[in-house]
Design a protein around this motif. Structure first.
Motif, short mmCIF file in Angstrom:
data_model
loop_
_atom_site.label_atom_id
_atom_site.label_comp_id
_atom_site.label_asym_id
_atom_site.label_seq_id
_atom_site.Cartn_x
_atom_site.Cartn_y
_atom_site.Cartn_z
N LYS A 74 19.72 -10.99 -7.62
CA LYS A 74 20.58 -11.03 -8.84
C LYS A 74 19.65 -10.89 -10.23
O LYS A 74 20.23 -10.75 -11.24
CB LYS A 74 21.42 -12.60 -8.98
N ASP A 75 18.38 -10.66 -9.94
CA ASP A 75 17.22 -10.63 -10.96
C ASP A 75 17.23 -8.93 -10.94
O ASP A 75 16.14 -8.60 -10.74
CB ASP A 75 16.16 -11.38 -10.76
N TRP A 76 18.04 -8.26 -11.81
CA TRP A 76 17.87 -7.02 -11.66
C TRP A 76 17.05 -6.32 -12.87
O TRP A 76 16.86 -5.02 -13.31
CB TRP A 76 19.23 -6.24 -11.54
N GLY A 77 16.60 -7.09 -13.94
CA GLY A 77 15.88 -6.71 -15.15
C GLY A 77 14.71 -6.02 -14.78
O GLY A 77 13.91 -6.18 -13.62
N GLU A 78 13.83 -5.61 -15.58
CA GLU A 78 12.60 -4.95 -15.79
C GLU A 78 11.52 -5.79 -15.34
O GLU A 78 10.44 -5.37 -14.84
CB GLU A 78 12.37 -3.99 -16.84
N LEU A 79 11.80 -7.10 -15.32
CA LEU A 79 10.80 -8.08 -15.31
C LEU A 79 10.98 -8.99 -13.81
O LEU A 79 10.43 -9.77 -13.45
CB LEU A 79 10.77 -9.24 -16.33
N ARG A 80 11.82 -8.44 -13.10
CA ARG A 80 11.89 -8.89 -11.73
C ARG A 80 10.99 -9.00 -10.95
O ARG A 80 9.94 -8.08 -11.14
CB ARG A 80 13.05 -7.86 -10.96
N LEU A 81 10.64 -10.16 -10.49
CA LEU A 81 9.49 -10.53 -9.76
C LEU A 81 9.15 -9.50 -8.42
O LEU A 81 10.14 -9.20 -7.77
CB LEU A 81 9.49 -11.76 -9.18
N LEU A 82 7.89 -9.22 -8.58
CA LEU A 82 7.51 -8.11 -7.40
C LEU A 82 7.47 -8.83 -6.12
O LEU A 82 7.24 -9.98 -6.06
CB LEU A 82 6.03 -7.49 -7.68
N SER A 83 7.91 -8.11 -5.10
CA SER A 83 7.98 -8.74 -4.02
C SER A 83 7.67 -7.86 -2.71
O SER A 83 8.21 -6.85 -2.15
CB SER A 83 9.48 -9.17 -3.38
N PRO A 84 6.49 -7.96 -2.06
CA PRO A 84 5.96 -7.09 -1.08
C PRO A 84 6.70 -7.28 0.09
O PRO A 84 7.09 -8.37 0.72
CB PRO A 84 4.53 -7.51 -0.76
N GLU A 85 7.22 -6.13 0.74
CA GLU A 85 8.10 -6.18 1.96
C GLU A 85 7.13 -6.71 3.19
O GLU A 85 7.65 -7.55 4.03
CB GLU A 85 8.34 -4.61 2.39
N ASN A 86 5.91 -6.33 3.16
CA ASN A 86 5.09 -6.84 4.13
C ASN A 86 3.80 -7.36 3.37
O ASN A 86 2.82 -6.65 3.04
CB ASN A 86 4.45 -5.98 5.10
N PRO A 87 3.70 -9.01 3.19
CA PRO A 87 2.64 -9.63 2.36
C PRO A 87 1.35 -9.31 3.03
O PRO A 87 0.27 -9.07 2.31
CB PRO A 87 3.01 -10.84 2.48
N LEU A 88 1.23 -9.27 4.39
CA LEU A 88 -0.02 -9.05 5.28
C LEU A 88 -0.50 -7.65 4.80
O LEU A 88 -1.79 -7.43 4.51
CB LEU A 88 0.07 -9.46 6.64
N TYR A 89 0.22 -6.82 4.88
CA TYR A 89 -0.26 -5.34 4.64
C TYR A 89 -0.56 -5.29 3.12
O TYR A 89 -1.54 -4.43 3.03
CB TYR A 89 1.05 -4.63 4.97
N ALA A 90 0.20 -5.78 2.29
CA ALA A 90 -0.21 -5.80 0.77
C ALA A 90 -1.47 -6.04 0.43
O ALA A 90 -2.51 -5.61 -0.07
CB ALA A 90 0.85 -6.37 -0.06
N MET A 91 -1.93 -7.34 1.27
CA MET A 91 -3.34 -7.84 0.94
C MET A 91 -4.46 -6.98 1.62
O MET A 91 -5.44 -6.95 1.13
CB MET A 91 -3.35 -9.33 1.62
N LEU A 92 -4.03 -6.39 3.07
CA LEU A 92 -4.77 -5.53 3.69
C LEU A 92 -5.10 -4.31 2.83
O LEU A 92 -6.40 -3.86 2.69
CB LEU A 92 -4.10 -5.35 4.90
N SER A 93 -4.08 -3.83 2.45
CA SER A 93 -4.20 -2.52 1.36
C SER A 93 -5.29 -2.95 0.26
O SER A 93 -6.00 -1.98 -0.09
CB SER A 93 -3.03 -2.19 1.06
N GLU A 94 -5.02 -3.72 -0.29
CA GLU A 94 -5.69 -4.44 -1.51
C GLU A 94 -7.21 -4.65 -1.28
O GLU A 94 -8.13 -3.90 -1.92
CB GLU A 94 -5.31 -5.48 -2.28
#
Length: 361
Positions: A144-164
């Motif tokens: 329901k939070d469709w504004g431009e400030l909507r919290l980012l949410s990695p689909e795969n948190p482990l992969y996001a940390m791995l990529s970083e």
């Protein structure tokens, strides 16, 4: 006197003298139109400066937070941070926001000044568990939070940390300041978490997602010594808080717990490493505080997984930062540079390697 004091405080950012005169700023806190409050420097990070002042009529203290950039590469960093704080206000564990404005290359935010000292791992693990449980139980309907400030949410948190981590290590690898043995040891650990990501990524359910801080250093906690045990605490008896919400996400709860308990976090400011008995104490308080509100699955096992991912992320950042410092970084901090070098040498680096060997994942 107040004018001269403010001129001195904002000597490197004189435009702030104009910002605090703006009507919307004054009205947000019901300040007199004439500036009579005096601002004092409070703290500075790599991307933010904080100033504190006392309301001339109410006597209440507030923080003026000034943003200079974004670790998350956001166009509206301070607004994103303010949005997260507003979402978490009902937790009672974060400062209340009164005003936020983006203008030019500086965003500003007005919020409560909160009393407290930095967390001590030796005495405050139970309080930290209670704070994080209150935050992780705060309801957020991202759909329901469709504004431009909507919290980012990695689909795969482990992969996001791995990529970083991969990006940070790659930067170090290409640097003329790379030390082969350091790179090889860090890269070997990175390869281990690649295998862990392949094995465990699909076991992480979005049902266990919540708003997380991602930067749970001891200095970001404000602890009140009179904080009562969880069993004695009433709903209104909340006096310890978590500040610094530059990088909030809607992600897996264990990412926060793993960051908090990882040696790469606890050793940064305090030279402390948490062991099994310490983790057990924290988990007990966290689960007691969750009871009846959220039913996260596999808390200990998934936290152990994220501890390893946070370790390689921390080491990768240190390698990257080491090269940045060597080539002449704009902001130099000798204590930070000393700690970075400590992370990339023994005995600390060996202790992380041992943690990977002992892991049950």
């Amino acid at each position: 006197m107040h004018l001269q004091k403010n001129i001195e405080t904002f000597d490197k950012e004189p435009d702030l003298l104009e910002r605090i005169l703006e009507r919307a700023y004054r009205e947000a806190l019901h300040l007199p139109m004439e500036v009579t409050e005096e601002y004092e420097f409070l703290a500075r990070g790599e991307y933010n400066e904080n100033f504190v002042f006392t309301h001339p009529e109410s006597g209440k203290r507030y923080v003026l937070r000034v943003n200079h950039g974004s670790q998350m590469h956001l166009k509206k960093q301070i607004s994103y941070e303010a949005h997260a704080l507003s979402l978490l206000e009902k937790s009672g564990r974060v400062p209340k926001v009164y005003y936020v404005e983006e203008k030019g290359d500086k965003g500003i935010l007005l919020m409560d000044f909160l009393e407290g000292r930095a967390l001590r791992y030796e005495t405050d693990l139970s309080v930290a568990g209670q704070i994080l449980a209150d935050i992780h139980c705060t309801k957020y309907e991202r759909e329901k939070d469709w504004g431009e400030l909507r919290l980012l949410s990695p689909e795969n948190p482990l992969y996001a940390m791995l990529s970083e981590s991969a990006s940070l290590l790659r930067s170090y690898e290409l640097s003329p300041f790379k030390e082969d043995s350091v790179y090889e040891r860090c890269h070997a650990l990175w390869e281990k978490v690649v295998n862990l990501e392949e094995k465990y990524a699909k076991t992480l359910s979005s049902k266990d997602f919540c708003i997380i801080n991602t930067e749970l250093n001891s200095g970001n906690f404000l602890i009140q010594d009179e904080e009562k045990n969880f069993e004695e605490k009433s709903e209104t008896d909340i006096s310890s808080h978590l500040i610094d919400w530059e990088k909030p996400l809607y992600a897996h709860f264990a990412q926060d717990l793993g960051h908090f308990l990882a040696p790469t976090t606890s050793f940064w400011k305090t030279d402390c490493i948490l062991y099994e008995k310490d983790r057990d104490l924290f988990f007990h308080a966290y689960k007691e505080a969750l009871a009846g509100r959220r039913n996260f699955s596999g808390i200990e096992e998934k936290t152990e997984l994220f501890i390893l991912f946070n370790c390689i992320r921390g080491l990768s950042w240190c390698a990257y930062a080491y090269a940045e410092y060597q080539k002449g970084r704009d902001i130099q901090n000798e204590d930070t540079f000393r700690k970075i070098k400590e992370y990339l040498t023994d005995p600390f680096l060996s202790s992380v390697e041992e943690l990977f060997r002992e892991s049950r994942t």
